[in-house]
Motif scaffolding. Structure first.
Motif, PDB file in Angstrom:
ATOM      1  N   ASP A 154       0.840  -1.204   0.000  1.00  0.00           N
ATOM      2  CA  ASP A 154       0.000   0.000   0.000  1.00  0.00           C
ATOM      3  C   ASP A 154       0.874   1.252   0.000  1.00  0.00           C
ATOM      4  O   ASP A 154       0.573   2.237  -0.687  1.00  0.00           O
ATOM      5  N   LEU A 155       1.938   1.222   0.764  1.00  0.00           N
ATOM      6  CA  LEU A 155       2.825   2.379   0.856  1.00  0.00           C
ATOM      7  C   LEU A 155       3.581   2.600  -0.445  1.00  0.00           C
ATOM      8  O   LEU A 155       3.903   3.741  -0.795  1.00  0.00           O
ATOM      9  N   VAL A 156       3.858   1.545  -1.193  1.00  0.00           N
ATOM     10  CA  VAL A 156       4.580   1.676  -2.449  1.00  0.00           C
ATOM     11  C   VAL A 156       3.820   2.586  -3.413  1.00  0.00           C
ATOM     12  O   VAL A 156       4.398   3.487  -4.022  1.00  0.00           O
ATOM     13  N   ASP A 157       2.526   2.364  -3.542  1.00  0.00           N
ATOM     14  CA  ASP A 157       1.718   3.188  -4.443  1.00  0.00           C
ATOM     15  C   ASP A 157       1.700   4.638  -3.988  1.00  0.00           C
ATOM     16  O   ASP A 157       1.755   5.562  -4.810  1.00  0.00           O
ATOM     17  N   ALA A 158       1.621   4.840  -2.682  1.00  0.00           N
ATOM     18  CA  ALA A 158       1.610   6.207  -2.145  1.00  0.00           C
ATOM     19  C   ALA A 158       2.955   6.886  -2.410  1.00  0.00           C
ATOM     20  O   ALA A 158       3.008   8.064  -2.794  1.00  0.00           O
ATOM     21  N   LEU A 159       4.052   6.144  -2.212  1.00  0.00           N
ATOM     22  CA  LEU A 159       5.375   6.703  -2.471  1.00  0.00           C
ATOM     23  C   LEU A 159       5.567   7.002  -3.961  1.00  0.00           C
ATOM     24  O   LEU A 159       6.179   8.010  -4.332  1.00  0.00           O
ATOM     25  N   ALA A 160       5.057   6.113  -4.805  1.00  0.00           N
ATOM     26  CA  ALA A 160       5.167   6.330  -6.247  1.00  0.00           C
ATOM     27  C   ALA A 160       4.480   7.618  -6.652  1.00  0.00           C
ATOM     28  O   ALA A 160       4.986   8.372  -7.496  1.00  0.00           O
ATOM     29  N   SER A 161       3.338   7.882  -6.055  1.00  0.00           N
ATOM     30  CA  SER A 161       2.615   9.125  -6.339  1.00  0.00           C
ATOM     31  C   SER A 161       3.364  10.333  -5.774  1.00  0.00           C
ATOM     32  O   SER A 161       3.507  11.359  -6.443  1.00  0.00           O
ATOM     33  N   GLU A 162       3.856  10.200  -4.540  1.00  0.00           N
ATOM     34  CA  GLU A 162       4.552  11.308  -3.888  1.00  0.00           C
ATOM     35  C   GLU A 162       5.845  11.668  -4.624  1.00  0.00           C
ATOM     36  O   GLU A 162       6.211  12.856  -4.726  1.00  0.00           O
ATOM     37  N   TYR A 163       6.542  10.657  -5.150  1.00  0.00           N
ATOM     38  CA  TYR A 163       7.847  10.889  -5.776  1.00  0.00           C
ATOM     39  C   TYR A 163       7.774  10.944  -7.302  1.00  0.00           C
ATOM     40  O   TYR A 163       8.810  11.027  -7.972  1.00  0.00           O
ATOM     41  N   ALA A 164       6.577  10.941  -7.865  1.00  0.00           N
ATOM     42  CA  ALA A 164       6.411  10.886  -9.316  1.00  0.00           C
ATOM     43  C   ALA A 164       7.152  11.998 -10.042  1.00  0.00           C
ATOM     44  O   ALA A 164       7.668  11.805 -11.151  1.00  0.00           O
ATOM     45  N   ASP A 165       7.214  13.166  -9.425  1.00  0.00           N
ATOM     46  CA  ASP A 165       7.852  14.315 -10.070  1.00  0.00           C
ATOM     47  C   ASP A 165       9.161  14.731  -9.384  1.00  0.00           C
ATOM     48  O   ASP A 165       9.682  15.817  -9.636  1.00  0.00           O
ATOM     49  N   LYS A 166       9.662  13.869  -8.515  1.00  0.00           N
ATOM     50  CA  LYS A 166      10.920  14.171  -7.834  1.00  0.00           C
ATOM     51  C   LYS A 166      12.097  13.921  -8.777  1.00  0.00           C
ATOM     52  O   LYS A 166      11.983  13.231  -9.793  1.00  0.00           O
ATOM     53  N   SER A 167      13.247  14.462  -8.440  1.00  0.00           N
ATOM     54  CA  SER A 167      14.439  14.257  -9.252  1.00  0.00           C
ATOM     55  C   SER A 167      14.949  12.831  -9.082  1.00  0.00           C
ATOM     56  O   SER A 167      14.684  12.178  -8.059  1.00  0.00           O
ATOM     57  N   PRO A 168      15.695  12.322 -10.069  1.00  0.00           N
ATOM     58  CA  PRO A 168      16.276  10.986  -9.921  1.00  0.00           C
ATOM     59  C   PRO A 168      17.119  10.843  -8.661  1.00  0.00           C
ATOM     60  O   PRO A 168      17.087   9.797  -8.001  1.00  0.00           O
ATOM     61  N   SER A 169      17.866  11.886  -8.305  1.00  0.00           N
ATOM     62  CA  SER A 169      18.708  11.812  -7.114  1.00  0.00           C
ATOM     63  C   SER A 169      17.872  11.653  -5.855  1.00  0.00           C
ATOM     64  O   SER A 169      18.243  10.903  -4.934  1.00  0.00           O
ATOM     65  N   GLU A 170      16.721  12.326  -5.806  1.00  0.00           N
ATOM     66  CA  GLU A 170      15.846  12.213  -4.629  1.00  0.00           C
ATOM     67  C   GLU A 170      15.242  10.812  -4.539  1.00  0.00           C
ATOM     68  O   GLU A 170      15.119  10.238  -3.450  1.00  0.00           O
ATOM     69  N   ILE A 171      14.849  10.255  -5.688  1.00  0.00           N
ATOM     70  CA  ILE A 171      14.281   8.902  -5.701  1.00  0.00           C
ATOM     71  C   ILE A 171      15.356   7.887  -5.316  1.00  0.00           C
ATOM     72  O   ILE A 171      15.105   6.949  -4.549  1.00  0.00           O
ATOM     73  N   LEU A 172      16.557   8.096  -5.828  1.00  0.00           N
ATOM     74  CA  LEU A 172      17.674   7.208  -5.502  1.00  0.00           C
ATOM     75  C   LEU A 172      18.012   7.267  -4.021  1.00  0.00           C
ATOM     76  O   LEU A 172      18.271   6.231  -3.383  1.00  0.00           O
ATOM     77  N   GLU A 173      17.989   8.457  -3.455  1.00  0.00           N
ATOM     78  CA  GLU A 173      18.278   8.600  -2.027  1.00  0.00           C
ATOM     79  C   GLU A 173      17.232   7.868  -1.197  1.00  0.00           C
ATOM     80  O   GLU A 173      17.562   7.220  -0.196  1.00  0.00           O
ATOM     81  N   LEU A 174      15.972   7.965  -1.593  1.00  0.00           N
ATOM     82  CA  LEU A 174      14.913   7.223  -0.909  1.00  0.00           C
ATOM     83  C   LEU A 174      15.213   5.727  -0.952  1.00  0.00           C
ATOM     84  O   LEU A 174      15.100   5.026   0.062  1.00  0.00           O
TER      85      LEU A 174
END
Length: 244
Positions: free
Chosen positions: A8-28
């Motif tokens: 459930d959290l994966v979908d929420a994170l995907a939505s939250e990080y959809a427009d984040k930079s690659p570096s921010e997604i990688l850091e997560l």
């Protein structure tokens, strides 16, 4: 460190990080608890390695050696290992399975049978074995990378294809929203290593018998398994991309 995301959290994170930079997604991804690693083979993956290196966080890298790669690709792997002073965990196929396939059907059966059987032995099975030891993996997939198969990939997803019983594998695609131009602008700007085959017209590089250069204005994946239907340019590593 953050806990391994539930489905459930994966979908929420995907939505939250959809427009984040690659570096921010990688850091997560690198902050996730458990074992996580970057899957490395091409230009996109070196960008991820460079970003991870710049984040200053510990990270793991693995690569699949099918036994049929170009000599330039093997040299490239070694160049990256030395450039970043990292260990690259090489994953090999099972020798007996390859021996049986080659003895039964020869060295080039994929030209007649399609590529799935050979890719299954040389790539998918070694990947499955590796991912069974991980809680998440980081890929260089992009939405514009393959016609008909990657246009809908999210930046974070539950990997149903490789999750095991009672274990949820998380897949991070930090470059999902980048284009090929974005990748190469980064490579040139940061002066990071790349496979010399790119200078000879190879855009998407796989095994030597199954990869060829593309012509101007051809899609980058048209050089992979060129004898097959253009909408099925997947080897099975990202099986969830194929529409049922």
């Amino acid at each position: 460190m953050t806990a391994i995301p539930t489905i459930d959290l994966v979908d929420a994170l995907a939505s939250e990080y959809a427009d984040k930079s690659p570096s921010e997604i990688l850091e997560l991804a690198l902050n996730q608890q458990g074992e996580i690693a970057i899957s490395f083979s091409g230009a996109e993956d070196v960008v991820l390695i460079d970003m991870a290196h710049n984040l200053g966080k510990p990270f793991r890298v693995f690569s699949l050696d099918t036994g049929r790669l170009h000599a330039e690709t093997y040299q490239f792997i070694e160049t990256v290992r030395k450039h970043y002073n990292i260990q690259i965990e090489i994953c090999f196929p099972e020798a007996e399975a390859i021996q049986n396939l080659v003895n039964e059907k020869g060295l080039f059966s994929f030209y007649q049978d399609d590529h799935k059987e050979c890719c299954g032995i040389r790539k998918v099975q070694p990947l499955r074995k590796k991912l069974a030891t991980l809680d998440g993996w980081i890929t260089g997939q992009r939405k514009d990378q393959s016609p008909g198969t990657r246009t809908d990939i999210p930046v974070i997803q539950a990997d149903a294809g490789f999750s095991g019983e009672g274990k949820q594998l998380i897949k991070y695609n930090p470059l999902a929203n980048w284009t090929s131009a974005d990748v190469w602008n980064y490579i040139r700007m940061m002066e990071i290593p790349y496979n010399p085959l790119h200078e000879r017209g190879f855009t998407s590089i796989g095994c030597e018998p199954c990869t060829r250069p593309v012509l101007p204005n051809q899609h980058e994946r048209e050089g992979r398994w060129w004898w097959e239907e253009a909408t099925h340019k997947e080897c099975g590593l990202h099986s969830g991309n194929l529409k049922k």
